[in-house]
Every structure is written in structure tokens, then in C-alpha cells.
Write a protein that holds these residues in place. Structure first.
Motif, PDB file in Angstrom:
ATOM      1  N   HIS A 291      -5.258  -8.953  -6.351  1.00 25.14           N
ATOM      2  CA  HIS A 291      -3.910  -9.487  -6.384  1.00 25.14           C
ATOM      3  C   HIS A 291      -3.508  -9.935  -4.743  1.00 25.14           C
ATOM      4  N   SER A 292      -1.833 -10.857  -5.026  1.00 23.78           N
ATOM      5  CA  SER A 292      -2.395 -11.449  -3.857  1.00 23.78           C
ATOM      6  C   SER A 292      -1.163 -10.583  -2.993  1.00 23.78           C
ATOM      7  N   VAL A 293      -0.927 -10.897  -1.789  1.00 23.42           N
ATOM      8  CA  VAL A 293      -0.338 -10.117  -0.857  1.00 23.42           C
ATOM      9  C   VAL A 293       0.997  -9.182  -1.295  1.00 23.42           C
ATOM     10  N   ALA A 294       2.158  -9.800  -1.596  1.00 25.09           N
ATOM     11  CA  ALA A 294       3.059  -9.106  -2.331  1.00 25.09           C
ATOM     12  C   ALA A 294       2.948  -8.030  -3.253  1.00 25.09           C
ATOM     13  N   PRO A 295       1.978  -8.084  -4.231  1.00 27.92           N
ATOM     14  CA  PRO A 295       1.638  -6.346  -5.040  1.00 27.92           C
ATOM     15  C   PRO A 295       0.632  -5.202  -4.520  1.00 27.92           C
ATOM     16  N   MET A 296      -0.577  -5.675  -3.089  1.00 27.73           N
ATOM     17  CA  MET A 296      -0.762  -5.567  -1.877  1.00 27.73           C
ATOM     18  C   MET A 296      -0.076  -4.447  -0.827  1.00 27.73           C
ATOM     19  N   VAL A 297       1.203  -5.298  -0.507  1.00 26.47           N
ATOM     20  CA  VAL A 297       2.166  -4.255   0.370  1.00 26.47           C
ATOM     21  C   VAL A 297       3.257  -3.236  -0.585  1.00 26.47           C
ATOM     22  N   THR A 298       3.154  -3.790  -1.515  1.00 26.63           N
ATOM     23  CA  THR A 298       4.344  -2.466  -2.453  1.00 26.63           C
ATOM     24  C   THR A 298       2.794  -1.666  -2.944  1.00 26.63           C
ATOM     25  N   ALA A 299       1.580  -1.017  -3.383  1.00 24.86           N
ATOM     26  CA  ALA A 299       1.062  -0.742  -3.026  1.00 24.86           C
ATOM     27  C   ALA A 299       0.848   0.147  -1.921  1.00 24.86           C
ATOM     28  N   LEU A 300       0.345  -0.520  -0.492  1.00 21.18           N
ATOM     29  CA  LEU A 300       0.330  -0.163   0.501  1.00 21.18           C
ATOM     30  C   LEU A 300       1.888   0.921   1.058  1.00 21.18           C
ATOM     31  N   PHE A 301       3.417   0.797   0.803  1.00 17.95           N
ATOM     32  CA  PHE A 301       4.143   1.395   1.265  1.00 17.95           C
ATOM     33  C   PHE A 301       4.370   2.758  -0.059  1.00 17.95           C
ATOM     34  N   ALA A 306       3.937   8.249  -0.586  1.00 15.47           N
ATOM     35  CA  ALA A 306       3.491   9.503  -0.769  1.00 15.47           C
ATOM     36  C   ALA A 306       3.091  10.730   0.441  1.00 15.47           C
ATOM     37  N   ARG A 307       2.676   9.752   1.532  1.00 11.21           N
ATOM     38  CA  ARG A 307       2.545  10.427   2.756  1.00 11.21           C
ATOM     39  C   ARG A 307       4.408  11.677   3.543  1.00 11.21           C
ATOM     40  N   ASP A 308       4.684  10.620   3.197  1.00 17.79           N
ATOM     41  CA  ASP A 308       6.478  10.558   4.050  1.00 17.79           C
ATOM     42  C   ASP A 308       8.213  10.132   2.754  1.00 17.79           C
ATOM     43  N   ARG A 309       7.656  11.345   2.357  1.00 17.33           N
ATOM     44  CA  ARG A 309       8.770  11.017   1.107  1.00 17.33           C
ATOM     45  C   ARG A 309      10.066  10.495   1.718  1.00 17.33           C
ATOM     46  N   GLN A 310      10.118  11.612   2.675  1.00 17.73           N
ATOM     47  CA  GLN A 310      11.579  12.289   3.118  1.00 17.73           C
ATOM     48  C   GLN A 310      12.215  10.952   4.362  1.00 17.73           C
ATOM     49  N   HIS A 311      11.620   9.841   4.841  1.00 17.99           N
ATOM     50  CA  HIS A 311      11.096   8.385   5.623  1.00 17.99           C
ATOM     51  C   HIS A 311      11.513   9.832   7.188  1.00 17.99           C
ATOM     52  N   ARG A 312      10.865  10.397   7.357  1.00 19.52           N
ATOM     53  CA  ARG A 312      11.191  11.182   8.616  1.00 19.52           C
ATOM     54  C   ARG A 312      10.241  10.495   9.614  1.00 19.52           C
ATOM     55  N   ARG A 313       9.430  10.233   9.430  1.00 15.99           N
ATOM     56  CA  ARG A 313       8.227   9.541  10.619  1.00 15.99           C
ATOM     57  C   ARG A 313       8.984   8.578  10.692  1.00 15.99           C
ATOM     58  N   ARG A 314       8.210   7.371  11.772  1.00 14.69           N
ATOM     59  CA  ARG A 314       8.224   6.178  12.376  1.00 14.69           C
ATOM     60  C   ARG A 314       7.239   5.659  11.936  1.00 14.69           C
ATOM     61  N   TRP A 315       7.355   4.772  11.010  1.00 14.42           N
ATOM     62  CA  TRP A 315       6.909   3.773   9.925  1.00 14.42           C
ATOM     63  C   TRP A 315       6.362   2.602  10.890  1.00 14.42           C
ATOM     64  N   VAL A 316       5.449   2.482  11.457  1.00 13.00           N
ATOM     65  CA  VAL A 316       4.368   1.214  12.150  1.00 13.00           C
ATOM     66  C   VAL A 316       4.028   0.380  11.666  1.00 13.00           C
ATOM     67  N   VAL A 317       4.001  -1.173  11.337  1.00 14.09           N
ATOM     68  CA  VAL A 317       3.495  -1.961  10.540  1.00 14.09           C
ATOM     69  C   VAL A 317       2.925  -2.963  11.626  1.00 14.09           C
ATOM     70  N   GLY A 337      14.696   0.815   1.086  1.00 15.94           N
ATOM     71  CA  GLY A 337      15.725   1.326   2.688  1.00 15.94           C
ATOM     72  C   GLY A 337      14.400   2.403   3.471  1.00 15.94           C
ATOM     73  N   VAL A 338      13.658   1.494   4.378  1.00 15.63           N
ATOM     74  CA  VAL A 338      13.634   2.851   4.889  1.00 15.63           C
ATOM     75  C   VAL A 338      13.010   1.570   6.695  1.00 15.63           C
ATOM     76  N   HIS A 339      13.248   2.557   6.862  1.00 13.98           N
ATOM     77  CA  HIS A 339      13.188   1.249   8.980  1.00 13.98           C
ATOM     78  C   HIS A 339      11.657   1.464   8.538  1.00 13.98           C
ATOM     79  N   ILE A 340      10.997   0.326   9.514  1.00 12.73           N
ATOM     80  CA  ILE A 340       9.851  -0.178  10.710  1.00 12.73           C
ATOM     81  C   ILE A 340       9.752  -0.287  11.313  1.00 12.73           C
ATOM     82  N   ASP A 341       8.745  -0.187  12.195  1.00 14.38           N
ATOM     83  CA  ASP A 341       8.826  -1.695  13.449  1.00 14.38           C
ATOM     84  C   ASP A 341       7.510  -1.936  13.353  1.00 14.38           C
TER      85      ASP A 341
END
Length: 504
Positions: A291-301, A306-317, A337-341
């Protein structure tokens, strides 16, 4: 039809095993063994004990064969009812203690393949090698070269397998790993940490030498004109033999606020007062050549949600600044629709600063001082001033004195300026270096797939990467049971109209 004869009461099904044990005891009691060295004694007990274990298994299988009930009929998944029963059908199974034979009844019908319900009761593998032997092979193939794995299997089990067989076993063992980590299975799930923890996502890519037929085809022709700055400092001569393995990591980190002085202290007082950074917890890694970068990024997200279904935590990339990775990450975050830093790895920035220092200063002390001062400015939030200073140095250079390192550093920092807010990241206690993903690339990929002279097929390399990832995540025991259940469904349950449960 008359039932097959059953063994007479009182018959010793383990007579051969008892004879083998008595022979061992007699050998251990003779004068020669009584005067042998301890290592000779241990070698004999190990070798003879392995044969005793094999005989015990063989006797038990033979006893079960003698007690196998004759069924009136067996209906296959193909709809054919098999009413003919023939005893004495044997198959070989290679185990960790040696080869054994399984004797069972075959149920037959004209034009239809035989069915063996006893195989389903024993949950025998489809191929020659038993599942415990396959498990040993998986660990050895995942840990080192095929030649080293072959020698290790001989030492631990006494069984001789070729390298082609070892690779095939490892490839077959990895077929269910992607399904194992699907959220629908409920397996391999990492519970979320404290709600105050930062959710850190990171990815990187590294090359693997491949056979020519399994190299990745270019997705599009190279565009004309100058390329935007990337994280690659120098282009090595490409041989056209590598395919990029994409590695991802996700983990929780408890915020640990720091300042620039904690990263780059300038005196003994600051060094003594340094505060530790955040530590990774509940890490989960993944890797793929297929798999290339795009599908691996999808799997990563997917893992992050799965760890933060409500998007209540800060996501740092954390990234190294590769343009394609940044593009895929940004698009995936917008789609969900998730905010990332996004934070660019500070170590990569230091490498660019050192390249600029080589063009600006002739001596190492002057270069070190330049990097120290410039990096402190970046950590304190003065990225615009640093970029302006580098461009000023670049304009001041004479035309006959090229400065490629300085030019690349200025362009890189200018392009990545939105992701250089280290002062904010430090104040909030976030990590600013990609040490976790760099270590994963080295361990998962380089330590195994970059063995000198190795050339990989896509199938084999992907299997080894997946197996190393599931072992690193600490999920192998759980995955192996999942794989055994899947194998039972494929090999046995799917062949019958009625379900046959494996023996307890």
C-alpha cells in the motif's frame, strides 16, 4: 454396514512409547552413560526425548484412529452426500518433534473429493506442517534471514525445512493480519488512555530492495519545472531497485510542558534544570510495501478514530516534511472533519541547518554556534526571522560562490513555516521529534529487509513486515488464535454442510 472393529479392552495403545521410554532408561543406566560428561548426557536426552515425544503423539493418534466412529453419511458443502467409508487413509504431518501419520476414515462419493471428518476434529493444517511448527517458523523468519531461520529450526526442533518452504509458511501465516486489525473484529484494539493525553500520529517511508517484477510503477510522470522543497537532503544515485515501505505509528503521550532551554541548553544551569519530554504509551505500528502513502494514512486515521471517536483529544501529527505525506494527511483530516496539529520533525530541521552552516562558516566551532543560535530561535517561535536571515545570507553570497546547503535550508524552512510552531508545541507539552517512527523504520524494515544482498518479492516482504508489526505490537498470541480460527473455517468448516468442532 458393520461397524469397524474397536480395540479390545485392556489393550495398551502406548506400548511403543513405553518401549521407547524403557530403552532410554536402559541406555541412561548403562556403564558408558554413567561415565559420560554432562553435555553428552544432555544431548542424548534431548535427541532421544524428542523421539519419545514423537512416538507418544503417534501412539495417541493411532489410538484415536482405532476409536473413530463410522458415520452413516457425510454431506459436503457441495451438496453431495457421501455414504461410502474407507478406513486406512493416511496423511503425514510434520511437527516440532518429527513426522507423524494420521490414520482416518475417508468418506467418498463418485465424482466428488473425499472428506475426512477426523481431520476437522483434529483441526489439521491444510499443508504438511503443523501449526506449532508454523509458529516457530514465523518467529524465526521474522527475526532473521531465511538461512538463519532454517538453522534455528534444526536446532530447536530437529526438523529440516528448505528456505522456500520457510518463506511460504511465513507468507501463509500473515494472510489474516489486515482483517485482524479491522474494527469489526473487536480484536487488536488498544484502549484509549487518559482523556488529557495527546494522540500522536506519525509516518515515514524507507526503501527496500526488490526483484525487478515487483517494483512500484510510477503513478504519474514527473512534472516539468522546479520541484518544491522536500525533506530529502541529498539525492543518492537511484538504482531503480527499491520500493518504498510506508511505516505508521500511533501512540498516546501525556503532555510534558517544556521550553527551548530544555531542548538546547546553552549553559550548565540550563542543562541541570532540563525537564523530560513526553513518553509514548500504548504504541501501535503498521507497515506496508503493497500500500502507498494514501491508504496507509487512511488506516492510520482509522486507528486514531478508534481511540477518539468523538474527536475530543488533540491530534498531533509528526512528519519529516515530505510534501506528498503532508498532502495526504491534510486531505484525510478534512474528509473526516477532524482538527490536527502538524509538527515537522525538529531533527530534520537541524540537519538542514547544519547544511546551511557548512556553506556559511569554515570551522566546526562556528558552525556549531550558528546551529545552536538558529535552532534556539526556531524553538522560541522566531521562524519568520530565521527564514529572513537565511535569505539575507543567500542574497549576500557572490554569484561565483554557490551555497546549495544554504539555499535548500532557506527554501525548506520557508515551505514548512506553518509547521514550525515549536514554541506552542513545547508549551503544550507535545513531542516535536519523530524518534518513534524513525525507530520503527529501522527496526521493522531495515533490521530485517535491508540485510546485505537481499532482494525481496512483494508478497514475501509484505508478509514479513506484517508479522514483525504484529509481534512488535504485542498482539501475536491473540492474532495466532484468530488465524487458527480462520484456517479452520477455510480448511474444514467450509467443506461440510454440518459443522465439525475441533477437539478440545
Amino acid at each position: 454396514m458393520e461397524p469397524y472393529p474397536q480395540p479390545a479392552p485392556g489393550r495398551d495403545d502406548f506400548a511403543a512409547s513405553r518401549a521407547c521410554l524403557e530403552q532410554m532408561v536402559a541406555r541412561l543406566s548403562d556403564a558408558r552413560m554413567m561415565s559420560c560428561t554432562q553435555h553428552a548426557l544432555e544431548e542424548y536426552v534431548t535427541e532421544a526425548g524428542r523421539e519419545l515425544q514423537r512416538q507418544l503423539m503417534q501412539d495417541q493418534l493411532d489410538a484415536r484412529a482405532g476409536r473413530e466412529p463410522r458415520l452413516r453419511q457425510v454431506a459436503g458443502a457441495d451438496g453431495v452426500v457421501r455414504r461410502r467409508a474407507e478406513a486406512g487413509h493416511r496423511r503425514l504431518v510434520a511437527t516440532t518433534v518429527g513426522p507423524v501419520e494420521v490414520n482416518r476414515i475417508a468418506y467418498r462419493a463418485p465424482g466428488a473429493p473425499n472428506l475426512h471428518p477426523a481431520d476437522a476434529q483434529l483441526a489439521l493444517p491444510q499443508r504438511l506442517y503443523s501449526f506449532p511448527l508454523q509458529r516457530e517458523v514465523v518467529h524465526e523468519v521474522g527475526a532473521g534471514s531465511l538461512r538463519a531461520a532454517r538453522e534455528a529450526i534444526v536446532r530447536t526442533t530437529g526438523q529440516h525445512l528448505g528456505t522456500r518452504q520457510l518463506m511460504q509458511i511465513a507468507t501463509d501465516a500473515a494472510v489474516d493480519i489486515r482483517d485482524f486489525y479491522q474494527p469489526a473484529t473487536g480484536l487488536g484494539h488498544v484502549p484509549a488512555g487518559d482523556g488529557r493525553d495527546v494522540l500522536v500520529l506519525s509516518l515515514d517511508a524507507t526503501g527496500v530492495n526488490m526483484i525487478p517484477t515487483d517494483l512500484r510503477e510510477p503513478s504519474s510522470p514527473r512534472p516539468a519545472g522546479p520541484q518544491p522543497p522536500s525533506a530529502q537532503l541529498a539525492r543518492r544515485e537511484r538504482t531503480g531497485r527499491t520500493r518504498m515501505a510506508v511505516v505508521t505509528a500511533i501512540y498516546d503521550a501525556t503532555p510534558a510542558p517544556r521550553a527551548a532551554a530544555d531542548i538546547l541548553p546553552i549553559d550548565a544551569t540550563e542543562r541541570a534544570a532540563r525537564q523530560p519530554g513526553p513518553r509514548a504509551a500504548r504504541r501501535r505500528v503498521d507497515a506496508s510495501l503493497e500500500h502507498s502513502v494514501a491508504p496507509m494514512v487512511t488506516a492510520l486515521f482509522d486507528q486514531a478514530e478508534a481511540r477518539d471517536r468523538q474527536h475530543r483529544r488533540r491530534w498531533v501529527v509528526l512528519v519529516d516534511g515530505a510534501n506528498h505525506q503532508l498532502e495526504c494527511i491534510t486531505k484525510e483530516a478534512e474528509r473526516r472533519g477532524v482538527h490536527i496539529d502538524i509538527v515537522v520533525d525538529f531533527i530534520h530541521v537541524l540537519e538542514y541547518l547544519w547544511k546551511a552552516a557548512e556553506d556559511l562558516h569554515p570551522t566546526h566551532p562556528a558552525r556549531a554556534a550558528f546551529v545552536q543560535a538558529t535552532a534556539r530561535d526556531l524553538l522560541e517561535g522566531h521562524a519568520p526571522r530565521v527564514v529572513a536571515d537565511l535569505n539575507a545570507h543567500l542574497r549576500a553570497r557572490a554569484a561565483d560562490h554557490p551555497a546549495p546547503g544554504l539555499q535548500r535550508a532557506a527554501a525548506y524552512l520557508h515551505a514548512k513555516q506553518p509547521y514550525l510552531n515549536y514554541h506552542i508545541a513545547l508549551a503544550l507539552g507535545w513531542p516535536i521529534a519523530t524518534g518513534v517512527i524513525e525507530g520503527c523504520c529501522r527496526y521493522l524494515v531495515k533490521d530485517r529487509l535491508d540485510i546485505t544482498g537481499a532482494r525481496w518479492s512483494l508478497t514475501g516482504a509484505e508478509a514479513v513486515l506484517l508479522l514483525r508489526a504484529v509481534i512488535t505490537n504485542g498482539d501475536f498470541d491473540q492474532y495466532w488464535q484468530f488465524h487458527l480460527d480462520r484456517e479452520y473455517q477455510r480448511t474444514h468448516a467450509s467443506r461440510y454442510q454440518d459443522q465439525y468442532a475441533p477437539a478440545a
